[in-house]
Design an enzyme around this catalytic site. Structure first.
Site, PDB file in Angstrom:
ATOM      1  N   HIS A 148       0.812  -1.220   0.000  1.00 34.64           N
ATOM      2  CA  HIS A 148       0.000   0.000   0.000  1.00 34.64           C
ATOM      3  C   HIS A 148       0.846   1.271   0.000  1.00 34.64           C
ATOM      4  O   HIS A 148       0.317   2.377  -0.073  1.00 34.64           O
ATOM      5  CB  HIS A 148      -0.959   0.013   1.205  1.00 34.64           C
ATOM      6  N   ASP A 168      -0.218  -7.615   0.828  1.00 34.86           N
ATOM      7  CA  ASP A 168       0.268  -6.254   1.079  1.00 34.86           C
ATOM      8  C   ASP A 168       1.789  -6.267   0.999  1.00 34.86           C
ATOM      9  O   ASP A 168       2.480  -6.243   2.019  1.00 34.86           O
ATOM     10  CB  ASP A 168      -0.208  -5.754   2.446  1.00 34.86           C
ATOM     11  N   GLY A 196       3.624   6.010  10.070  1.00 37.12           N
ATOM     12  CA  GLY A 196       4.987   6.146   9.577  1.00 37.12           C
ATOM     13  C   GLY A 196       5.800   4.880   9.710  1.00 37.12           C
ATOM     14  O   GLY A 196       6.938   4.815   9.277  1.00 37.12           O
ATOM     15  N   SER A 250       4.687   1.746   8.567  1.00 34.07           N
ATOM     16  CA  SER A 250       4.295   0.741   7.567  1.00 34.07           C
ATOM     17  C   SER A 250       5.462   0.330   6.685  1.00 34.07           C
ATOM     18  O   SER A 250       6.302   1.134   6.330  1.00 34.07           O
ATOM     19  CB  SER A 250       3.203   1.281   6.662  1.00 34.07           C
ATOM     20  N   SER A 253       2.284  -4.426   7.905  1.00 31.54           N
ATOM     21  CA  SER A 253       1.148  -4.124   7.036  1.00 31.54           C
ATOM     22  C   SER A 253       0.207  -3.127   7.695  1.00 31.54           C
ATOM     23  O   SER A 253      -0.062  -2.064   7.162  1.00 31.54           O
ATOM     24  CB  SER A 253       0.380  -5.403   6.693  1.00 31.54           C
TER      25      SER A 253
END
Length: 514
Positions: free
Chosen positions: A251, A279, A358, A360, A375
């Site tokens: 993402h 993801d 921040g 991910s 994720s």
């Protein structure tokens, strides 16, 4: 949980994607740049060929910064934290070995208590108890195997609508021998479950306001940017042939998007990206950047990644991200299906590690073994929370990547077969083949990973039916017991063929269909 034996040897969370909302990632004021059988406990890397298991000998030294982070986050003393990490290094290879030997009777493995000195292994057969005890673990007899629980969860993934307010999360809880469904509306979820073709005695519905969302604007050791304000985290360094790059959350960017590093220097391009469904993504970097087998430990130093052997439930796991640096927790459940506002992601692992906007795409590591990339999650690092990660094995397989490691001069290929939504086991004699058919309703990527018996030569094929006969569309025929393949195809009838070219014994096939 229905158990016949237990044999001994000696705040509700709102889970979201942790986006910064109206605050640009680059404007985050907190951070703007830059895991008795002592004689038998041989450290054999069952899941990653060529990757040595962490040493459990007297000279064992935890990676830098990990003891301090575990002391802080798990409320242990330094002595307890070191003991936990030593026990994990000693017991995880035993768990992997028992998983393979028990095959379809295996019910899962987990560590307890605070110092992880006890390995619990579940089985559906009383006859397995001596083998488990002899290996140095405690045995529990359960009513439902891990493979059966996984099948139930997969059917629930199909039966429950892709809406977080019907079911935000589903996972297999091996410690209770149940499939757990988290939902803010239990009544609605129960209505769908009653219509599903599953054993409802193996399903538990729990009320929860946990509604996961992807962790936008992350780093997995250090920050990078997609566009002007979108910040994410580097997961792990990888190689594809002679090309260098890193894996991160899907993402965080679409295929073709460009990135800049923590210093805003031009960095790379997203070569592949999947979200939702999975993801994950990978970024190929330009020649101004060099891939290193390290993860930031938040203390001005790094942890050297030496492999990707999957840790078991109950093991400690630490996450590195660009907002909150280095934090640790425990692996709770695997193969969780998480419904974000953008859609459902399957095959994630649930942990008690905290994370914030921040973080991910950041790296999750147990001891010196890569586990996956962040994720989504809930909570924060002040009050605690839940974080889900995409297992590293599926990412490497999806893009044909090799993990960059510090174990010798050559990087170690990850033949890891954990973290796949589907798992099959079997036994083959030399010269024989086994077939595992699958009907695929939509086009997309097929991923298969085979672990054969040590010392054998097993090959893996993916075949498709053209209406009259089967033809091979992808193959992995290298020497040795392990194989992996990927193939992008149309909807249709497929099957995996496992062939024992040389040698015989038990095998495990992990697979993911579109």
């Amino acid at each position: 949980m229905s158990r016949g034996h237990a044999v001994t040897t000696g705040c509700v969370l709102l889970v979201t994607v942790l986006t910064l909302g109206a605050v640009p990632a680059g404007a985050d004021p907190r951070r703007n740049a830059p895991a008795k059988a002592k004689a038998k406990a041989k450290a054999e890397a069952v899941t990653v060929p060529g990757t040595p298991a962490p040493s459990a000998g007297s000279a064992f030294k935890p990676p830098p910064g990990m003891v301090e982070a575990i002391v802080r986050d798990l409320a242990l003393s330094p002595t307890q934290a070191r003991a936990r990490l030593l026990n994990e290094a000693r017991l995880m290879p035993i768990a992997a070995r028992l998983s393979r030997s028990l095959g379809p009777r295996f019910g899962g493995a987990w560590l307890r208590p605070k110092t992880a000195h006890t390995l619990m292994v579940a089985t559906t057969s009383v006859s397995d108890i001596p083998q488990i005890v002899e290996a140095g673990a405690q045995a529990e007899v359960v009513s439902t195997s891990l493979a059966e629980l996984t099948s139930i969860k997969q059917r629930l993934d199909t039966a429950l609508p892709p809406h977080p307010f019907v079911s935000s999360v589903r996972y297999v809880d091996i410690k209770t021998n149940k499939v757990v469904v988290l939902t803010p509306e239990p009544g609605r979820a129960q209505n769908f479950i009653r219509k599903a073709d599953v054993d409802r005695s193996s399903v538990v519905v729990l009320p929860s306001t946990e509604v996961p969302r992807p962790l936008y604007d992350l780093v997995g050791g250090t920050a990078y940017y997609t566009g002007v304000t979108s910040r994410c985290s580097i997961g792990f360094s990888v190689l594809k042939g002679t090309r260098e790059g890193f894996v991160t959350a899907g993402h965080c960017g679409r295929k073709g998007s460009t990135t800049t590093g923590f210093n805003r220097v031009e960095q790379g391009v997203f070569e592949g990206s999947v979200f939702p469904g999975s993801d994950h993504s990978w970024v190929a970097v330009n020649d101004r950047w060099r891939a290193t087998p390290t993860v930031n430990n938040g203390e001005g130093s790094t942890v050297v990644v030496t492999g990707a052997m999957a840790a078991v439930e109950g093991a400690s796991i630490c996450r590195s991200g660009s907002t909150t640096d280095f934090h640790c927790g425990l692996i709770q459940q695997r193969d969780a299906s998480v419904t974000y506002p953008q859609g459902t992601v399957f095959g994630l692992t649930r942990t008690s590690v905290c994370a914030e906007p921040g973080d991910s795409g950041g790296s999750l590591i147990s001891l010196d073994q890569a586990q996956g990339i962040a994720s989504g999650g809930s909570g924060d690092c002040a009050l605690g929370g839940v974080t889900y990660f995409q297992p590293i094995g599926e990412i490497l397989t999806a893009y044909g990547l090799v993990l960059k490691t510090g174990a010798g001069d050559a990087p170690q290929d990850a033949g890891i077969c954990t973290g796949y939504p589907g798992t099959l086991t079997g036994v083959l004699e030399a010269g024989r083949s086994a077939y595992h058919p699958r009907n695929v309703l939509v086009p997309g990527v097929h991923s298969g990973c085979l672990n054969g018996p040590d010392g054998s030569d097993f090959d893996l094929y993916l075949e498709k039916h053209d209406g009259t006969s089967w033809s091979t569309v992808a193959a992995s025929e290298g020497a040795g017991p392990d194989a992996r393949l990927t193939y992008t195809g149309t909807a249709g009838r497929y099957r995996y063929r496992v062939t024992a070219t040389g040698g015989s014994g038990a095998y495990t096939l992990g697979f993911r269909a579109p």
